[in-house]
Design a protein around this motif. Structure first.
Motif, mmCIF file in Angstrom:
data_model
loop_
_atom_site.group_PDB
_atom_site.id
_atom_site.type_symbol
_atom_site.label_atom_id
_atom_site.label_comp_id
_atom_site.label_asym_id
_atom_site.label_seq_id
_atom_site.Cartn_x
_atom_site.Cartn_y
_atom_site.Cartn_z
ATOM 1 N N SER A 1 0.827 -1.214 0.000
ATOM 2 C CA SER A 1 0.000 0.000 0.000
ATOM 3 C C SER A 1 0.859 1.261 0.000
ATOM 4 C CB SER A 1 -0.961 0.010 1.196
ATOM 5 O OG SER A 1 -0.241 -0.025 2.413
ATOM 6 N N ILE A 2 1.995 1.242 0.717
ATOM 7 C CA ILE A 2 2.899 2.387 0.709
ATOM 8 C C ILE A 2 3.610 2.474 -0.631
ATOM 9 C CG2 ILE A 2 4.997 3.368 1.709
ATOM 10 C CD1 ILE A 2 4.096 2.392 4.412
ATOM 11 N N CYS A 3 4.013 1.347 -1.158
ATOM 12 C CA CYS A 3 4.669 1.327 -2.465
ATOM 13 C C CYS A 3 3.753 1.934 -3.533
ATOM 14 C CB CYS A 3 5.036 -0.107 -2.829
ATOM 15 S SG CYS A 3 6.077 -0.266 -4.289
ATOM 16 N N GLN A 4 2.491 1.545 -3.529
ATOM 17 C CA GLN A 4 1.537 2.068 -4.501
ATOM 18 C C GLN A 4 1.298 3.564 -4.299
ATOM 19 O OE1 GLN A 4 -2.039 -0.297 -4.386
ATOM 20 N NE2 GLN A 4 -0.990 -2.158 -5.040
ATOM 21 N N ALA A 5 1.233 4.005 -3.030
ATOM 22 C CA ALA A 5 1.018 5.424 -2.750
ATOM 23 C C ALA A 5 2.174 6.257 -3.301
ATOM 24 C CB ALA A 5 0.875 5.649 -1.246
ATOM 25 N N VAL A 6 3.399 5.792 -3.111
ATOM 26 C CA VAL A 6 4.576 6.521 -3.602
ATOM 27 C C VAL A 6 4.573 6.567 -5.127
ATOM 28 C CG1 VAL A 6 7.097 6.528 -3.719
ATOM 29 C CG2 VAL A 6 5.946 6.011 -1.551
ATOM 30 N N GLN A 7 4.304 5.447 -5.742
ATOM 31 C CA GLN A 7 4.283 5.401 -7.202
ATOM 32 C C GLN A 7 3.162 6.260 -7.779
ATOM 33 O OE1 GLN A 7 4.102 1.165 -7.809
ATOM 34 N NE2 GLN A 7 6.319 0.906 -7.667
ATOM 35 N N SER A 8 2.062 6.411 -7.038
ATOM 36 C CA SER A 8 0.934 7.206 -7.536
ATOM 37 C C SER A 8 1.272 8.684 -7.654
ATOM 38 C CB SER A 8 -0.286 7.030 -6.624
ATOM 39 O OG SER A 8 -0.108 7.690 -5.376
ATOM 40 N N PHE A 9 2.218 9.181 -6.836
ATOM 41 C CA PHE A 9 2.601 10.593 -6.977
ATOM 42 C C PHE A 9 3.917 10.750 -7.747
ATOM 43 C CE2 PHE A 9 4.102 9.678 -2.519
ATOM 44 C CZ PHE A 9 5.458 9.925 -2.674
ATOM 45 N N GLY A 10 4.351 9.673 -8.395
ATOM 46 C CA GLY A 10 5.531 9.749 -9.247
ATOM 47 C C GLY A 10 6.837 9.496 -8.546
ATOM 48 N N GLY A 11 6.793 9.027 -7.305
ATOM 49 C CA GLY A 11 8.014 8.731 -6.575
ATOM 50 C C GLY A 11 8.518 7.335 -6.862
ATOM 51 N N GLU A 12 9.743 7.067 -6.431
ATOM 52 C CA GLU A 12 10.347 5.753 -6.616
ATOM 53 C C GLU A 12 10.267 4.980 -5.306
ATOM 54 O OE1 GLU A 12 14.519 3.590 -8.052
ATOM 55 O OE2 GLU A 12 14.393 5.785 -7.936
ATOM 56 N N ALA A 13 9.803 3.738 -5.383
ATOM 57 C CA ALA A 13 9.676 2.907 -4.192
ATOM 58 C C ALA A 13 10.067 1.476 -4.515
ATOM 59 C CB ALA A 13 8.252 2.944 -3.656
ATOM 60 N N VAL A 14 10.601 0.784 -3.502
ATOM 61 C CA VAL A 14 10.930 -0.628 -3.644
ATOM 62 C C VAL A 14 10.395 -1.372 -2.433
ATOM 63 C CG1 VAL A 14 12.989 -0.237 -5.033
ATOM 64 C CG2 VAL A 14 13.188 -0.343 -2.545
ATOM 65 N N MET A 15 10.015 -2.612 -2.645
ATOM 66 C CA MET A 15 9.594 -3.470 -1.548
ATOM 67 C C MET A 15 10.824 -4.139 -0.942
ATOM 68 S SD MET A 15 6.268 -3.367 -1.181
ATOM 69 C CE MET A 15 5.983 -4.873 -0.269
ATOM 70 N N THR A 16 10.877 -4.156 0.387
ATOM 71 C CA THR A 16 11.967 -4.839 1.075
ATOM 72 C C THR A 16 11.426 -6.124 1.688
ATOM 73 O OG1 THR A 16 11.533 -3.480 3.041
ATOM 74 C CG2 THR A 16 13.278 -2.755 1.556
ATOM 75 N N SER A 17 12.326 -7.021 2.047
ATOM 76 C CA SER A 17 11.924 -8.334 2.529
ATOM 77 C C SER A 17 11.365 -8.273 3.947
ATOM 78 C CB SER A 17 13.118 -9.283 2.483
ATOM 79 O OG SER A 17 14.141 -8.830 3.344
ATOM 80 N N GLU A 18 10.630 -9.313 4.307
ATOM 81 C CA GLU A 18 10.033 -9.390 5.639
ATOM 82 C C GLU A 18 11.083 -9.556 6.723
ATOM 83 O OE1 GLU A 18 7.117 -12.445 5.668
ATOM 84 O OE2 GLU A 18 5.806 -11.463 4.189
ATOM 85 N N SER A 19 12.298 -9.922 6.355
ATOM 86 C CA SER A 19 13.354 -10.143 7.345
ATOM 87 C C SER A 19 13.944 -8.840 7.877
ATOM 88 C CB SER A 19 14.471 -10.991 6.737
ATOM 89 O OG SER A 19 15.064 -10.323 5.629
ATOM 90 N N CYS A 20 13.611 -7.714 7.261
ATOM 91 C CA CYS A 20 14.140 -6.418 7.722
ATOM 92 C C CYS A 20 13.519 -6.055 9.065
ATOM 93 C CB CYS A 20 13.851 -5.331 6.698
ATOM 94 S SG CYS A 20 14.760 -5.502 5.154
ATOM 95 N N ALA A 21 14.344 -5.986 10.095
ATOM 96 C CA ALA A 21 13.842 -5.688 11.438
ATOM 97 C C ALA A 21 13.892 -4.209 11.778
ATOM 98 C CB ALA A 21 14.652 -6.477 12.469
ATOM 99 N N SER A 22 14.597 -3.415 10.987
ATOM 100 C CA SER A 22 14.755 -1.996 11.305
ATOM 101 C C SER A 22 14.877 -1.189 10.024
ATOM 102 C CB SER A 22 16.012 -1.784 12.161
ATOM 103 O OG SER A 22 17.178 -2.048 11.390
#
Length: 257
Positions: free
Chosen positions: A62-83
């Motif tokens: 949902s955050i990735c889509q929100a960023v892309q909707s205003f023309g920003g660049e976003a990437v999904m990170t893995s579930e293992s990221c704790a911080s």
């Protein structure tokens, strides 16, 4: 510290963006201003000069889509990221051409270009340092005593000595008389970091250190690893959005602009 000759290095601002927040659920998607909160932070980061771009690293579509909707660049990170550091490091693994990564918190919609530029320049001008951050003077006793306000003590050449939730340095004869001292005695640590790529990848794989676990401050891991954190100072901090009251204040400010 006398700065060395500044190098021409590539740099990337990374905004770690986690969907869930205990005090203000899904705060980065709140949009009472007409824009989601993450967009305000992204646009503020884009105002900084001298960087090679801004990217959001998120754990939720949902955050990735929100960023892309205003023309920003976003990437999904893995579930293992704790911080947030882990998310920035994951971006760094896929960007070997970038020398410096700047970690900007997603809930700071008023982050200043000056802050981003300052922390970047600290690493550019000091090639022997692997990490840099910022601080601002503390002038109020209530803030000095607040454990949610992280304090930092650093040497005259700007190298961090310790970070703590307790008031540091401890003034045996009383804190009050030192609050207005010039130069300032007490400093609030600001949650913006610049890392050299190789060190960031090393940090993300290092286990939590003893002091880090006691204070719940990840930057202490760096000091316990024997590494240097260079601290720059700015006059005023940006205001993070942590609670419904924080967000309401931000919304009112945006509507009055």
């Amino acid at each position: 510290m006398k700065p060395a000759l500044a190098l021409s290095l590539s740099s990337l601002v990374v905004i770690p963006a986690r969907l869930h927040s205990s005090r203000l659920p899904q705060k980065l998607l709140l949009a009472e201003t007409g824009k989601p909160l993450i967009q305000h932070t992204y646009e503020a980061a884009c105002l900084a000069r001298g960087t090679d771009g801004v990217i959001v690293a998120t754990d939720h579509d949902s955050i990735c889509q929100a960023v892309q909707s205003f023309g920003g660049e976003a990437v999904m990170t893995s579930e293992s990221c704790a911080s947030g550091t882990d998310r920035v490091a994951e971006v760094a693994r896929s960007r070997p051409e970038v020398d410096i990564f700047i970690n900007v918190q997603g809930d700071e919609p008023e982050i200043s270009a000056e802050a981003i530029e300052t922390v970047r320049r600290l690493l550019e001008a000091n090639p022997d340092v692997s990490m840099a951050t910022l601080a601002t003077p503390i002038r109020w006793l209530e803030k000095l005593r607040d454990p949610a306000c992280v304090k930092v003590a650093f040497s005259e050449n700007g190298r961090a000595l310790y970070f703590s939730r307790s008031p540091i340095p401890h003034v045996r004869d009383g804190f009050e008389e030192q609050l207005d001292a010039d130069p300032p005695v007490f400093f609030q640590h600001l949650g913006i970091y610049a890392y050299r790529r190789d060190f960031l990848l090393q940090l993300a794989t290092a286990p939590p250190s003893p002091l880090e676990q006691l204070e719940k401050l990840e930057q202490l891991r760096v000091l316990e690893m024997g590494q240097t954190i260079l601290v720059g100072t700015i006059a005023e901090p940006s205001i993070g959005i942590d609670t419904p009251s924080d967000y309401a204040t931000f919304v009112r400010k945006m509507r009055n602009c």
